[in-house]
Design a protein around this motif. Structure first.
Motif, PDB file in Angstrom:
ATOM      1  N   ALA A  15       9.404 -25.387  26.885  1.00 32.59           N
ATOM      2  CA  ALA A  15      10.008 -24.196  27.492  1.00 32.59           C
ATOM      3  C   ALA A  15       9.594 -22.917  26.786  1.00 32.59           C
ATOM      4  O   ALA A  15       9.419 -21.877  27.424  1.00 32.59           O
ATOM      5  N   SER A  16       9.418 -22.980  25.467  1.00 28.30           N
ATOM      6  CA  SER A  16       9.039 -21.774  24.736  1.00 28.30           C
ATOM      7  C   SER A  16       7.606 -21.355  25.029  1.00 28.30           C
ATOM      8  O   SER A  16       7.238 -20.198  24.831  1.00 28.30           O
ATOM      9  N   ALA A  17       6.797 -22.299  25.517  1.00 28.22           N
ATOM     10  CA  ALA A  17       5.390 -21.998  25.807  1.00 28.22           C
ATOM     11  C   ALA A  17       5.115 -21.863  27.296  1.00 28.22           C
ATOM     12  O   ALA A  17       4.074 -21.327  27.679  1.00 28.22           O
ATOM     13  N   PHE A  18       6.034 -22.317  28.144  1.00 29.32           N
ATOM     14  CA  PHE A  18       5.773 -22.411  29.575  1.00 29.32           C
ATOM     15  C   PHE A  18       6.067 -21.087  30.262  1.00 29.32           C
ATOM     16  O   PHE A  18       7.069 -20.901  30.933  1.00 29.32           O
ATOM     17  N   ALA A  19       5.180 -20.141  30.080  1.00 27.45           N
ATOM     18  CA  ALA A  19       5.321 -18.828  30.712  1.00 27.45           C
ATOM     19  C   ALA A  19       3.926 -18.333  31.074  1.00 27.45           C
ATOM     20  O   ALA A  19       3.002 -18.455  30.269  1.00 27.45           O
ATOM     21  N   PRO A  20       3.745 -17.770  32.278  1.00 29.29           N
ATOM     22  CA  PRO A  20       2.411 -17.361  32.709  1.00 29.29           C
ATOM     23  C   PRO A  20       1.952 -16.019  32.162  1.00 29.29           C
ATOM     24  O   PRO A  20       0.807 -15.628  32.373  1.00 29.29           O
ATOM     25  N   SER A  21       2.837 -15.288  31.478  1.00 29.84           N
ATOM     26  CA  SER A  21       2.450 -13.978  30.963  1.00 29.84           C
ATOM     27  C   SER A  21       3.269 -13.650  29.726  1.00 29.84           C
ATOM     28  O   SER A  21       4.307 -14.269  29.459  1.00 29.84           O
ATOM     29  N   ARG A  22       2.808 -12.656  29.000  1.00 30.65           N
ATOM     30  CA  ARG A  22       3.532 -12.224  27.792  1.00 30.65           C
ATOM     31  C   ARG A  22       4.937 -11.739  28.144  1.00 30.65           C
ATOM     32  O   ARG A  22       5.911 -12.037  27.454  1.00 30.65           O
ATOM     33  N   GLU A  23       5.048 -10.982  29.227  1.00 30.65           N
ATOM     34  CA  GLU A  23       6.353 -10.438  29.595  1.00 30.65           C
ATOM     35  C   GLU A  23       7.324 -11.530  30.026  1.00 30.65           C
ATOM     36  O   GLU A  23       8.520 -11.453  29.724  1.00 30.65           O
ATOM     37  N   ARG A  24       6.833 -12.539  30.724  1.00 33.13           N
ATOM     38  CA  ARG A  24       7.714 -13.630  31.122  1.00 33.13           C
ATOM     39  C   ARG A  24       8.221 -14.383  29.888  1.00 33.13           C
ATOM     40  O   ARG A  24       9.380 -14.805  29.829  1.00 33.13           O
ATOM     41  N   GLN A  25       7.343 -14.570  28.917  1.00 33.82           N
ATOM     42  CA  GLN A  25       7.778 -15.250  27.695  1.00 33.82           C
ATOM     43  C   GLN A  25       8.815 -14.409  26.953  1.00 33.82           C
ATOM     44  O   GLN A  25       9.843 -14.932  26.489  1.00 33.82           O
ATOM     45  N   MET A  26       8.570 -13.116  26.859  1.00 30.39           N
ATOM     46  CA  MET A  26       9.533 -12.217  26.224  1.00 30.39           C
ATOM     47  C   MET A  26      10.873 -12.278  26.949  1.00 30.39           C
ATOM     48  O   MET A  26      11.945 -12.333  26.317  1.00 30.39           O
ATOM     49  N   GLU A  27      10.829 -12.277  28.264  1.00 30.27           N
ATOM     50  CA  GLU A  27      12.037 -12.297  29.074  1.00 30.27           C
ATOM     51  C   GLU A  27      12.895 -13.523  28.777  1.00 30.27           C
ATOM     52  O   GLU A  27      14.096 -13.413  28.505  1.00 30.27           O
ATOM     53  N   THR A  28      12.282 -14.702  28.801  1.00 30.94           N
ATOM     54  CA  THR A  28      13.065 -15.921  28.621  1.00 30.94           C
ATOM     55  C   THR A  28      13.517 -16.116  27.181  1.00 30.94           C
ATOM     56  O   THR A  28      14.637 -16.553  26.921  1.00 30.94           O
ATOM     57  N   LEU A  29      12.675 -15.754  26.208  1.00 34.00           N
ATOM     58  CA  LEU A  29      13.053 -15.946  24.810  1.00 34.00           C
ATOM     59  C   LEU A  29      14.089 -14.919  24.363  1.00 34.00           C
ATOM     60  O   LEU A  29      15.033 -15.257  23.630  1.00 34.00           O
ATOM     61  N   ASN A  30      13.945 -13.679  24.787  1.00 30.10           N
ATOM     62  CA  ASN A  30      14.940 -12.661  24.410  1.00 30.10           C
ATOM     63  C   ASN A  30      16.307 -12.975  25.004  1.00 30.10           C
ATOM     64  O   ASN A  30      17.344 -12.831  24.338  1.00 30.10           O
ATOM     65  N   GLN A  31      16.325 -13.399  26.256  1.00 31.67           N
ATOM     66  CA  GLN A  31      17.602 -13.741  26.873  1.00 31.67           C
ATOM     67  C   GLN A  31      18.183 -15.006  26.264  1.00 31.67           C
ATOM     68  O   GLN A  31      19.413 -15.132  26.112  1.00 31.67           O
ATOM     69  N   GLY A  32      17.319 -15.945  25.898  1.00 33.70           N
ATOM     70  CA  GLY A  32      17.806 -17.144  25.230  1.00 33.70           C
ATOM     71  C   GLY A  32      18.434 -16.824  23.890  1.00 33.70           C
ATOM     72  O   GLY A  32      19.510 -17.337  23.544  1.00 33.70           O
ATOM     73  N   ASP A  33      17.781 -15.968  23.117  1.00 41.55           N
ATOM     74  CA  ASP A  33      18.338 -15.540  21.826  1.00 41.55           C
ATOM     75  C   ASP A  33      19.708 -14.891  22.019  1.00 41.55           C
ATOM     76  O   ASP A  33      20.665 -15.176  21.286  1.00 41.55           O
ATOM     77  N   ALA A  34      19.788 -13.978  22.980  1.00 43.59           N
ATOM     78  CA  ALA A  34      21.031 -13.242  23.201  1.00 43.59           C
ATOM     79  C   ALA A  34      22.139 -14.169  23.692  1.00 43.59           C
ATOM     80  O   ALA A  34      23.300 -14.056  23.267  1.00 43.59           O
ATOM     81  N   PHE A  35      21.784 -15.091  24.585  1.00 43.77           N
ATOM     82  CA  PHE A  35      22.785 -16.027  25.098  1.00 43.77           C
ATOM     83  C   PHE A  35      23.352 -16.889  23.978  1.00 43.77           C
ATOM     84  O   PHE A  35      24.571 -17.084  23.877  1.00 43.77           O
ATOM     85  N   LEU A  36      22.480 -17.402  23.131  1.00 41.66           N
ATOM     86  CA  LEU A  36      22.953 -18.266  22.048  1.00 41.66           C
ATOM     87  C   LEU A  36      23.776 -17.492  21.027  1.00 41.66           C
ATOM     88  O   LEU A  36      24.778 -18.004  20.511  1.00 41.66           O
ATOM     89  N   ALA A  37      23.372 -16.270  20.712  1.00 48.19           N
ATOM     90  CA  ALA A  37      24.139 -15.470  19.757  1.00 48.19           C
ATOM     91  C   ALA A  37      25.556 -15.246  20.271  1.00 48.19           C
ATOM     92  O   ALA A  37      26.541 -15.394  19.532  1.00 48.19           O
TER      93      ALA A  37
END
Length: 235
Positions: free
Chosen positions: A94-116
Motif C-alpha cells: 500500500a505504501s508503494a502502490f500509487a501512480p504518482s508522487r501526489e497520490r502517494q503523498m495523499e494516502t500517506l499523509n492522510q494515513g499518518d493523520a488518521f493514526l495520530a
C-alpha cells in the motif's frame, strides 16, 4: 475489548466510531486533496453534473478508490486473523502502490493523520500491536482497516463508509472547482451511493495479487496536477 467493539449478541453493531472517523470533521486533512480532480476541471474533463458523475463512478469502480478498498479489506482481515506476515505485505504494498508522487503523498499523509488522531482518542491494544510490526508510514485505507479491525467494527460497514467518504470528498472538491450548486452536489452524492453499494461487496473477493486499476485519465491528471500553475488542492 474497546468501547467501539461488539454489541450484545443479536444487537446491531455500534457504528458510531465509523461516523466519526470518516466524517469531514475528523482531522485527516482530506479537504486539501482532490485526487487529480482539479486538473480534470482545469481541462474541462469535468464541467457539469454528468461529467462529474461519470468521473466518480469510474474511479470507484476502476481506479484508486477501489484499489484502496481492496487494501483495506486485506489489512482488516490480517489484523482480525492475527496474520502478521500478511499484514506486513499489505502495509508494504500500500505504501508503494500509487501512480504518482501526489497520490502517494495523499494516502500517506492522510494515513499518518488518521493514526495520530485515532491512537490519541480511540486507543486499542490490537491497533498498537499491528502498528508495531511496521516502522514505515501507513497508507490511509490500510490505517482505516487496521483501526476498524482493532475496534471490532464490521468489515462491510467499514468498506461502505470509507468509499462513501472518498466519494464525498471528490464531490465536495468539484462543487468548489467547477463550480456546481449544492443541489447538483447532492445529486452526485446520491449517484455515488448507488455505485458504492454495487462495488463494496466486490472488494473482499479480490485477491491482493490481482490489485490494479484502469482509471488512466485520473492517474494522468494526478501527474499533470504536480505542475499545474494555479492550484487550490495538494493533489
Amino acid at each position: 475489548m474497546s468501547e467501539a467493539a461488539a454489541a450484545p449478541a443479536g444487537a446491531s453493531p455500534d457504528l458510531l466510531a465509523l461516523f466519526v472517523w470518516l466524517s469531514p470533521a475528523y482531522p485527516v486533512g482530506a479537504f486539501a486533496y482532490s485526487h487529480g480532480l482539479e486538473w480534470a476541471v482545469e481541462t474541462q474533463a469535468i464541467s457539469d453534473l454528468a461529467s462529474l458523475n461519470g468521473w466518480v463512478d469510474d474511479l470507484l469502480r476502476h481506479g484508486g478508490p477501489f484499489a484502496d478498498a481492496v487494501l483495506l479489506v486485506h489489512a482488516f482481515q490480517a489484523v482480525q486473523a492475527g496474520d502478521d506476515g500478511r499484514l506486513r505485505d499489505v502495509l508494504e504494498l500500500a505504501s508503494a502502490f500509487a501512480p504518482s508522487r501526489e497520490r502517494q503523498m495523499e494516502t500517506l499523509n492522510q494515513g499518518d493523520a488518521f493514526l495520530a488522531a485515532t491512537r490519541a482518542a480511540w486507543p486499542a491494544p490490537a491497533l498498537e500491536r499491528a502498528l508495531a510490526l511496521w516502522d514505515g508510514r501507513v497508507a490511509y485505507p490500510v490505517a482505516v482497516g487496521i483501526a476498524a479491525a482493532a475496534h471490532g467494527l464490521p468489515l462491510p460497514a467499514t468498506l461502505s463508509a470509507y468509499l462513501s467518504a472518498v466519494a464525498a470528498n471528490l464531490i465536495s472538491a468539484a462543487v468548489r472547482l467547477v463550480p456546481l450548486g449544492q443541489t447538483d452536489g447532492n445529486r452526485a452524492l446520491a449517484a455515488a451511493t448507488l455505485t458504492v453499494r454495487a462495488i463494496a461487496p466486490l472488494a473482499p473477493a479480490t485477491p491482493l495479487n490481482q490489485l490494479g486499476g484502469a482509471a488512466l485519465k485520473s492517474d494522468i491528471a494526478s501527474m499533470r496536477h504536480e505542475t499545474q500553475y494555479t492550484r487550490l488542492f495538494r493533489s
